[in-house]
Design a protein around this motif. Sequence first.
Motif, PDB file in Angstrom:
ATOM      1  N   ALA A  40      -5.982   5.602  -3.035  1.00 59.93           N
ATOM      2  CA  ALA A  40      -6.332   4.897  -1.786  1.00 59.93           C
ATOM      3  C   ALA A  40      -5.187   5.010  -0.784  1.00 59.93           C
ATOM      4  O   ALA A  40      -4.034   5.222  -1.156  1.00 59.93           O
ATOM      5  N   GLY A  42      -3.946   3.111   3.157  1.00 58.63           N
ATOM      6  CA  GLY A  42      -4.208   2.176   4.256  1.00 58.63           C
ATOM      7  C   GLY A  42      -3.714   2.797   5.544  1.00 58.63           C
ATOM      8  O   GLY A  42      -4.161   3.872   5.951  1.00 58.63           O
ATOM      9  N   LEU A  43      -2.728   2.150   6.184  1.00 54.82           N
ATOM     10  CA  LEU A  43      -2.205   2.665   7.452  1.00 54.82           C
ATOM     11  C   LEU A  43      -0.955   3.527   7.256  1.00 54.82           C
ATOM     12  O   LEU A  43      -0.246   3.826   8.221  1.00 54.82           O
ATOM     13  N   GLY A  44      -0.670   3.894   6.005  1.00 60.82           N
ATOM     14  CA  GLY A  44       0.443   4.819   5.744  1.00 60.82           C
ATOM     15  C   GLY A  44       1.808   4.235   6.091  1.00 60.82           C
ATOM     16  O   GLY A  44       2.720   4.970   6.431  1.00 60.82           O
ATOM     17  N   ARG A  45       1.961   2.904   5.970  1.00 59.83           N
ATOM     18  CA  ARG A  45       3.245   2.280   6.295  1.00 59.83           C
ATOM     19  C   ARG A  45       4.179   2.202   5.097  1.00 59.83           C
ATOM     20  O   ARG A  45       5.301   1.724   5.239  1.00 59.83           O
ATOM     21  N   SER A  46       3.744   2.616   3.925  1.00 57.24           N
ATOM     22  CA  SER A  46       4.747   2.733   2.863  1.00 57.24           C
ATOM     23  C   SER A  46       5.592   3.957   3.222  1.00 57.24           C
ATOM     24  O   SER A  46       5.103   4.916   3.810  1.00 57.24           O
ATOM     25  N   ASN A  61      -8.875   3.226   3.424  1.00 60.16           N
ATOM     26  CA  ASN A  61      -9.576   1.941   3.269  1.00 60.16           C
ATOM     27  C   ASN A  61     -10.129   1.395   4.580  1.00 60.16           C
ATOM     28  O   ASN A  61     -10.786   0.354   4.589  1.00 60.16           O
ATOM     29  N   SER A  80     -10.702  -4.623   2.595  1.00 59.28           N
ATOM     30  CA  SER A  80      -9.319  -4.202   2.340  1.00 59.28           C
ATOM     31  C   SER A  80      -8.733  -3.378   3.474  1.00 59.28           C
ATOM     32  O   SER A  80      -7.528  -3.178   3.552  1.00 59.28           O
ATOM     33  N   GLY A 103       7.205  -6.929   7.772  1.00 60.81           N
ATOM     34  CA  GLY A 103       7.846  -6.828   9.083  1.00 60.81           C
ATOM     35  C   GLY A 103       7.053  -6.058  10.115  1.00 60.81           C
ATOM     36  O   GLY A 103       7.550  -5.808  11.208  1.00 60.81           O
ATOM     37  N   THR A 108      -2.513  -2.782   6.103  1.00 60.70           N
ATOM     38  CA  THR A 108      -3.843  -3.278   5.727  1.00 60.70           C
ATOM     39  C   THR A 108      -3.743  -4.236   4.530  1.00 60.70           C
ATOM     40  O   THR A 108      -2.729  -4.263   3.821  1.00 60.70           O
ATOM     41  N   GLY A 111      -3.144  -2.241   1.437  1.00 60.76           N
ATOM     42  CA  GLY A 111      -1.732  -1.868   1.290  1.00 60.76           C
ATOM     43  C   GLY A 111      -0.877  -3.056   0.870  1.00 60.76           C
ATOM     44  O   GLY A 111       0.071  -2.909   0.095  1.00 60.76           O
ATOM     45  N   VAL A 117       3.178  -7.195  -1.125  1.00 62.25           N
ATOM     46  CA  VAL A 117       4.226  -7.342  -0.114  1.00 62.25           C
ATOM     47  C   VAL A 117       4.808  -8.755  -0.085  1.00 62.25           C
ATOM     48  O   VAL A 117       4.183  -9.723  -0.508  1.00 62.25           O
ATOM     49  N   HIS A 118       6.014  -8.814   0.421  1.00 60.89           N
ATOM     50  CA  HIS A 118       6.723 -10.083   0.587  1.00 60.89           C
ATOM     51  C   HIS A 118       7.118 -10.222   2.049  1.00 60.89           C
ATOM     52  O   HIS A 118       7.191  -9.229   2.780  1.00 60.89           O
ATOM     53  N   MET A 162       0.451  -0.043  -6.628  1.00 64.73           N
ATOM     54  CA  MET A 162       0.399   1.055  -5.658  1.00 64.73           C
ATOM     55  C   MET A 162      -0.903   1.855  -5.765  1.00 64.73           C
ATOM     56  O   MET A 162      -0.905   3.085  -5.785  1.00 64.73           O
ATOM     57  N   VAL A 168      -9.335  -1.285  -4.036  1.00 68.68           N
ATOM     58  CA  VAL A 168      -9.723  -2.657  -3.687  1.00 68.68           C
ATOM     59  C   VAL A 168     -10.661  -2.578  -2.490  1.00 68.68           C
ATOM     60  O   VAL A 168     -10.318  -1.979  -1.465  1.00 68.68           O
ATOM     61  N   TYR A 396      12.069  -0.827  -4.850  1.00 73.86           N
ATOM     62  CA  TYR A 396      10.705  -1.124  -4.398  1.00 73.86           C
ATOM     63  C   TYR A 396       9.936   0.188  -4.237  1.00 73.86           C
ATOM     64  O   TYR A 396      10.295   1.030  -3.414  1.00 73.86           O
TER      65      TYR A 396
HETATM   66  C1  LIG Z   1       8.288  -1.549   9.897  1.00 74.25           C
HETATM   67  C2  LIG Z   1       7.902  -1.868   8.482  1.00 74.25           C
HETATM   68  C3  LIG Z   1       8.256  -3.105   7.969  1.00 74.25           C
HETATM   69  C4  LIG Z   1       7.908  -3.424   6.655  1.00 74.25           C
HETATM   70  N1  LIG Z   1       8.275  -4.637   6.175  1.00 74.25           N
HETATM   71  C5  LIG Z   1       7.949  -4.999   4.923  1.00 74.25           C
HETATM   72  C6  LIG Z   1       8.288  -6.287   4.419  1.00 74.25           C
HETATM   73  O1  LIG Z   1       8.909  -7.094   5.100  1.00 74.25           O
HETATM   74  N2  LIG Z   1       7.887  -6.587   3.153  1.00 74.25           N
HETATM   75  C7  LIG Z   1       7.197  -5.707   2.385  1.00 74.25           C
HETATM   76  O2  LIG Z   1       6.860  -6.055   1.255  1.00 74.25           O
HETATM   77  N3  LIG Z   1       6.853  -4.494   2.833  1.00 74.25           N
HETATM   78  C8  LIG Z   1       7.222  -4.113   4.080  1.00 74.25           C
HETATM   79  N4  LIG Z   1       6.866  -2.882   4.554  1.00 74.25           N
HETATM   80  C9  LIG Z   1       6.121  -1.974   3.665  1.00 74.25           C
HETATM   81  C10 LIG Z   1       4.606  -2.148   3.804  1.00 74.25           C
HETATM   82  O3  LIG Z   1       4.260  -3.500   3.919  1.00 74.25           O
HETATM   83  C11 LIG Z   1       3.928  -1.602   2.550  1.00 74.25           C
HETATM   84  O4  LIG Z   1       4.339  -0.294   2.289  1.00 74.25           O
HETATM   85  C12 LIG Z   1       2.401  -1.634   2.615  1.00 74.25           C
HETATM   86  O5  LIG Z   1       1.910  -1.235   1.361  1.00 74.25           O
HETATM   87  C13 LIG Z   1       1.848  -0.699   3.685  1.00 74.25           C
HETATM   88  O6  LIG Z   1       0.458  -0.913   3.822  1.00 74.25           O
HETATM   89  P1  LIG Z   1      -0.525   0.200   4.380  1.00 74.25           P
HETATM   90  O7  LIG Z   1      -1.804  -0.429   4.759  1.00 74.25           O
HETATM   91  O8  LIG Z   1       0.154   1.013   5.408  1.00 74.25           O
HETATM   92  O9  LIG Z   1      -0.775   1.040   3.056  1.00 74.25           O
HETATM   93  P2  LIG Z   1      -0.328   2.518   2.640  1.00 74.25           P
HETATM   94  O10 LIG Z   1       1.100   2.698   2.921  1.00 74.25           O
HETATM   95  O11 LIG Z   1      -1.293   3.484   3.198  1.00 74.25           O
HETATM   96  O12 LIG Z   1      -0.536   2.383   1.065  1.00 74.25           O
HETATM   97  C14 LIG Z   1       0.368   1.593   0.299  1.00 74.25           C
HETATM   98  C15 LIG Z   1      -0.096   1.534  -1.149  1.00 74.25           C
HETATM   99  O13 LIG Z   1      -1.239   0.694  -1.238  1.00 74.25           O
HETATM  100  C16 LIG Z   1      -2.292   1.408  -1.875  1.00 74.25           C
HETATM  101  N5  LIG Z   1      -3.552   0.981  -1.254  1.00 74.25           N
HETATM  102  C17 LIG Z   1      -3.886   1.025   0.063  1.00 74.25           C
HETATM  103  N6  LIG Z   1      -5.144   0.563   0.221  1.00 74.25           N
HETATM  104  C18 LIG Z   1      -5.612   0.246  -0.999  1.00 74.25           C
HETATM  105  C19 LIG Z   1      -6.854  -0.247  -1.488  1.00 74.25           C
HETATM  106  N7  LIG Z   1      -7.888  -0.506  -0.678  1.00 74.25           N
HETATM  107  N8  LIG Z   1      -6.970  -0.446  -2.815  1.00 74.25           N
HETATM  108  C20 LIG Z   1      -5.946  -0.195  -3.658  1.00 74.25           C
HETATM  109  N9  LIG Z   1      -4.752   0.283  -3.260  1.00 74.25           N
HETATM  110  C21 LIG Z   1      -4.594   0.490  -1.948  1.00 74.25           C
HETATM  111  C22 LIG Z   1      -2.009   2.887  -1.656  1.00 74.25           C
HETATM  112  O14 LIG Z   1      -2.569   3.676  -2.676  1.00 74.25           O
HETATM  113  C23 LIG Z   1      -0.483   2.902  -1.705  1.00 74.25           C
HETATM  114  O15 LIG Z   1      -0.022   3.019  -3.023  1.00 74.25           O
HETATM  115  C24 LIG Z   1       7.187  -2.505   5.844  1.00 74.25           C
HETATM  116  C25 LIG Z   1       6.829  -1.266   6.380  1.00 74.25           C
HETATM  117  C26 LIG Z   1       7.176  -0.936   7.679  1.00 74.25           C
HETATM  118  C27 LIG Z   1       6.792   0.394   8.237  1.00 74.25           C
END
Ligand SMILES: Cc1cc2nc3c(=O)[nH]c(=O)nc-3n(C[C@H](O)[C@H](O)[C@H](O)COP(=O)(O)OP(=O)(O)OC[C@H]3O[C@@H](n4cnc5c(N)ncnc54)[C@H](O)[C@@H]3O)c2cc1C
Length: 444
Positions: A40, A42-46, A61, A80, A103, A108, A111, A117-118, A162, A168, A396
Amino acid sequence: MTSTSLTGWGRTSFSQARVLQPHHVDEVEQVYRDERFVIARGLGRSYGDAAQLGGGVVLENRGFNYLGPIAADGTVRLGSGVSFDELLAVALPLGWFVPVTPGTRQVTMGGAIGADVHGKNHHVDGSFASHVRSLQIVTPQGTFEASPERDPELFWGTFGAMGLTGFVAELTLALTPVETDQVLVDTDRYDDLAAVMAAMIEGDANYHYSVAWVDCMTRGKHLGRAILTRGEHATRSEVAEATLRAPRSGRLRVPLAPPSGLLNRYSVRAFNELWFRSAPRHEAREPQSIQSFFHPLDGVRDWNLLYGKRGFVQYQFVVPDDGAATIEAVIERLSSAKVASFLAVLKRFGPENRGPLSFPRAGWTLALDLPVGPPALARVLDDLDDLVLDAGGRIYFAKDARLDATKVNAMYPRLGEFRELKERLDPRGQLTSDLARRLHLVGN
Ligand SMILES: Cc1cc2nc3c(=O)[nH]c(=O)nc-3n(C[C@H](O)[C@H](O)[C@H](O)COP(=O)(O)OP(=O)(O)OC[C@H]3O[C@@H](n4cnc5c(N)ncnc54)[C@H](O)[C@@H]3O)c2cc1C
């Protein structure tokens, strides 16, 4: 389905995958029947390679964008693919805030679950998992509703996994009531690391939110000088104008990636000096908006491009309370190797939850943004891994792009429990990712 090049927020490793955006559980189930490897996204913020899968199928998602009504007790059922930004746009004007926020709002719900996340309130409220009442998850063995009471192994095992336990689709989240869209913030400046850590130990329990920005470029007696900001949601009677407005997204944009990046040792040192000097030595109860307190980086879209074509690595670890000296050793190592960290954020975590792969555990966490480029970087980070391991800590996964797989078992001693769960849900080993392969989290 065309092949697309995907990367994480740090833009360090790219891989090609076929990308699908399902809207219904049946479509996800069909993908498991048709395809060999799936993850899966989300918005690729990992930052690293968690949400990509070279040669496989990536399920975005964002098609799961349903937002139900918010009940009187603050619970809401939602898809999700809804982002924090989208949820807050609806919830905040009604007096509800997200119980935990990273932050950035450009994350999403999927994600947030995948990474568990914390926010700045882990010491009081725990991680995202503590506020999810139940989730619907689509696995190769079927679709299940899991909660702390109903299939707790699946529920807890999904937070921090992850995306490796399944897709989800929906969740029920408990929101936090707020009276205004403002936070009353206390700011204090400290000349060295020991002073800010002492202040956090002594005072964090009195605040809902706490975070310290640490300068990793100074050495000697000012090593780790810091600005500590701590806050509470303002009540109606505490502010001149009690508004409940949705946070605004940034309009500024980085037009294109400057080839070598704008952030280097010299620019970071200059920025840090300015930032430290411009913070007040002490300021009490300054009203700040939700966006400036929680999501200041959202003011500039695509700010990751500032790091240039080679991208950057975020290094985040946690060490137990008695490993506090490791924080100093890490900053010392970075500053003596002249490796610049633009952002260095120090927080305290409260107790860990039941998730075998959930990252937070009681102690100190430090997050560092490091531009790729300095030849010493890879070696320095390997050294930092050893320091973290010696202190009984871990890094992490949501931020990782380069950890050595041999260190994962020691950092996550409950990996075996996760693998047993994975075997039950995914006996053919379909759920995998570039991260999972690189770190040998699963056997595929
Ligand atoms: C500027 C910035 C600040 C941040 N600050 C924090 C912070 O303070 N605390 C913190 O904890 N993190 C922080 N992060 C990290 C971010 O919150 C996590 O990496 C989060 O997972 C990103 O969500 P996303 O929607 O972009 O998911 P993605 O990066 O696209 O995916 C993250 C993970 O979630 C999984 N996933 C996504 N959607 C689903 C689904 N529907 N079902 C099952 N698995 C799924 C993916 O397979 C992947 O392993 C920050 C990131 C940035 C860029």
